[in-house]
Design a protein around this motif. Structure first.
Motif, mmCIF file in Angstrom:
data_model
loop_
_atom_site.group_PDB
_atom_site.id
_atom_site.type_symbol
_atom_site.label_atom_id
_atom_site.label_comp_id
_atom_site.label_asym_id
_atom_site.label_seq_id
_atom_site.Cartn_x
_atom_site.Cartn_y
_atom_site.Cartn_z
ATOM 1 N N ALA A 1 0.938 -1.173 0.079
ATOM 2 C CA ALA A 1 0.054 -0.065 0.004
ATOM 3 C C ALA A 1 0.914 1.239 0.153
ATOM 4 O O ALA A 1 1.892 1.098 0.609
ATOM 5 C CB ALA A 1 -0.846 -0.094 1.367
ATOM 6 N N CYS A 2 0.391 2.291 -0.794
ATOM 7 C CA CYS A 2 1.066 3.626 -0.749
ATOM 8 C C CYS A 2 0.314 4.674 -0.481
ATOM 9 O O CYS A 2 -0.949 4.598 -0.816
ATOM 10 C CB CYS A 2 2.165 3.552 -1.985
ATOM 11 N N CYS A 3 1.023 5.842 0.144
ATOM 12 C CA CYS A 3 0.106 7.080 -0.015
ATOM 13 C C CYS A 3 1.251 8.178 -0.002
ATOM 14 O O CYS A 3 2.442 8.314 0.383
ATOM 15 C CB CYS A 3 -0.356 7.373 1.403
ATOM 16 N N GLY A 4 1.008 9.071 -1.122
ATOM 17 C CA GLY A 4 2.100 10.020 -1.379
ATOM 18 C C GLY A 4 2.646 9.847 -2.715
ATOM 19 O O GLY A 4 2.891 8.842 -3.237
ATOM 20 N N HIS B 1 4.261 8.911 3.197
ATOM 21 C CA HIS B 1 5.227 10.329 3.103
ATOM 22 C C HIS B 1 5.311 10.864 4.343
ATOM 23 O O HIS B 1 6.105 11.791 4.564
ATOM 24 C CB HIS B 1 5.051 11.021 1.988
ATOM 25 N N GLY B 2 4.742 10.567 5.363
ATOM 26 C CA GLY B 2 4.801 11.204 6.725
ATOM 27 C C GLY B 2 5.192 10.079 7.707
ATOM 28 O O GLY B 2 5.872 8.804 7.597
ATOM 29 N N TYR B 3 5.018 10.262 9.122
ATOM 30 C CA TYR B 3 5.371 9.535 10.211
ATOM 31 C C TYR B 3 4.509 8.162 10.334
ATOM 32 O O TYR B 3 3.437 8.205 10.283
ATOM 33 C CB TYR B 3 5.232 10.299 11.544
ATOM 34 N N ASN C 1 0.034 -7.753 11.167
ATOM 35 C CA ASN C 1 1.008 -7.818 9.782
ATOM 36 C C ASN C 1 1.180 -6.599 9.024
ATOM 37 O O ASN C 1 1.868 -6.757 8.044
ATOM 38 C CB ASN C 1 0.245 -8.936 8.887
ATOM 39 N N LEU C 2 0.903 -5.486 9.662
ATOM 40 C CA LEU C 2 1.046 -4.296 9.180
ATOM 41 C C LEU C 2 2.531 -3.594 9.236
ATOM 42 O O LEU C 2 2.682 -3.608 10.634
ATOM 43 C CB LEU C 2 0.069 -3.242 9.309
ATOM 44 N N HIS C 3 3.334 -3.476 8.446
ATOM 45 C CA HIS C 3 4.707 -2.868 8.506
ATOM 46 C C HIS C 3 4.667 -1.609 7.790
ATOM 47 O O HIS C 3 4.460 -1.699 6.611
ATOM 48 C CB HIS C 3 5.730 -3.760 8.079
ATOM 49 N N VAL C 4 4.963 -0.446 8.501
ATOM 50 C CA VAL C 4 4.846 0.908 7.687
ATOM 51 C C VAL C 4 6.298 1.422 7.458
ATOM 52 O O VAL C 4 6.963 1.475 8.693
ATOM 53 C CB VAL C 4 4.146 2.003 8.619
ATOM 54 N N ARG C 5 6.577 2.059 6.429
ATOM 55 C CA ARG C 5 7.690 2.430 6.202
ATOM 56 C C ARG C 5 7.379 4.238 5.926
ATOM 57 O O ARG C 5 6.430 4.407 5.102
ATOM 58 C CB ARG C 5 8.427 2.157 4.836
#
Length: 197
Positions: free
Chosen positions: A31-34, A98-100, A116-120
């Motif tokens: 998933a992506c945002c930005g 693109h944020g925290y 199972n969610l990993h956020v970069r």
């Protein structure tokens, strides 16, 4: 243009043209945002397809972050059923933002697959450098994302050792190239989506 209007109006959706899990379950959800996270996610998906052609990847783009919350918390929120349909109830999810990163975790903490969610996201790393190097410093680049997928998709395991080494070598090549030339690698600078061509 019509597809873009529909997607932005909905605020969230699977990008079928970037996904290859149609007719089955994905092995991983990306998933992506930005703008930059989306570009790097797509570049990572392309690399994954080259390295692991049988890997099923679902690409979800998020325009409205409030869609991540339950309907009970925000009028734009997705029902639990709709959220699980998009993100699955049990597959690894790599969310590039693109944020925290903590914001995505706060918006999704009630969801069934949160474990199972990993956020970069933004790590407050950076200095005067190239645009791609700033992304690398925050672990948001295509190479770190591919490594994250390798680490989180159990069936890749030991057969991904060579791919992981290639990723490491590309990051080293990137650092040497920018130190010598003061700009990003041509393959990064000139990258265009081509996975379906």
């Amino acid at each position: 243009m019509d597809a873009a209007i529909k997607h932005c109006t909905a605020g969230i959706g699977i990008w079928p043209w970037a996904s290859n899990d149609q007719g089955g379950e994905p092995d991983v959800v990306m998933a992506c945002c930005g703008d930059v996270p989306t570009l790097e996610t797509l570049a990572a998906v392309e690399l994954l397809r080259k390295q692991f052609p049988k890997l099923k990847v679902r690409v979800i783009n998020v325009v409205d972050l409030m869609k991540l919350q339950p309907q009970s918390e925000h009028p734009h929120g997705l029902s639990d059923k709709d959220f699980d349909m998009l993100f699955t109830a049990d597959k690894p999810i790599l969310f590039v933002y693109h944020g925290y990163p903590w914001l995505i975790h706060r918006l999704t903490y009630r969801r069934s697959n949160h474990k199972n969610l990993h956020v970069r996201g933004y790590k407050e790393e950076g200095t005067t450098s190239t645009p791609f190097d700033m992304v690398v410093m925050n672990d948001l680049d295509r190479f770190h994302l591919v490594a994250d997928v390798i680490d989180r998709v159990p069936q890749l395991g030991p057969k991904a050792a060579y791919a992981k080494q290639t990723i490491r070598d590309k990051l080293i090549e990137h650092k040497h190239y920018i130190a010598k030339h003061g700009e990003d690698l041509p393959e990064v600078r000139n990258w265009k989506w081509s996975a379906n061509k």
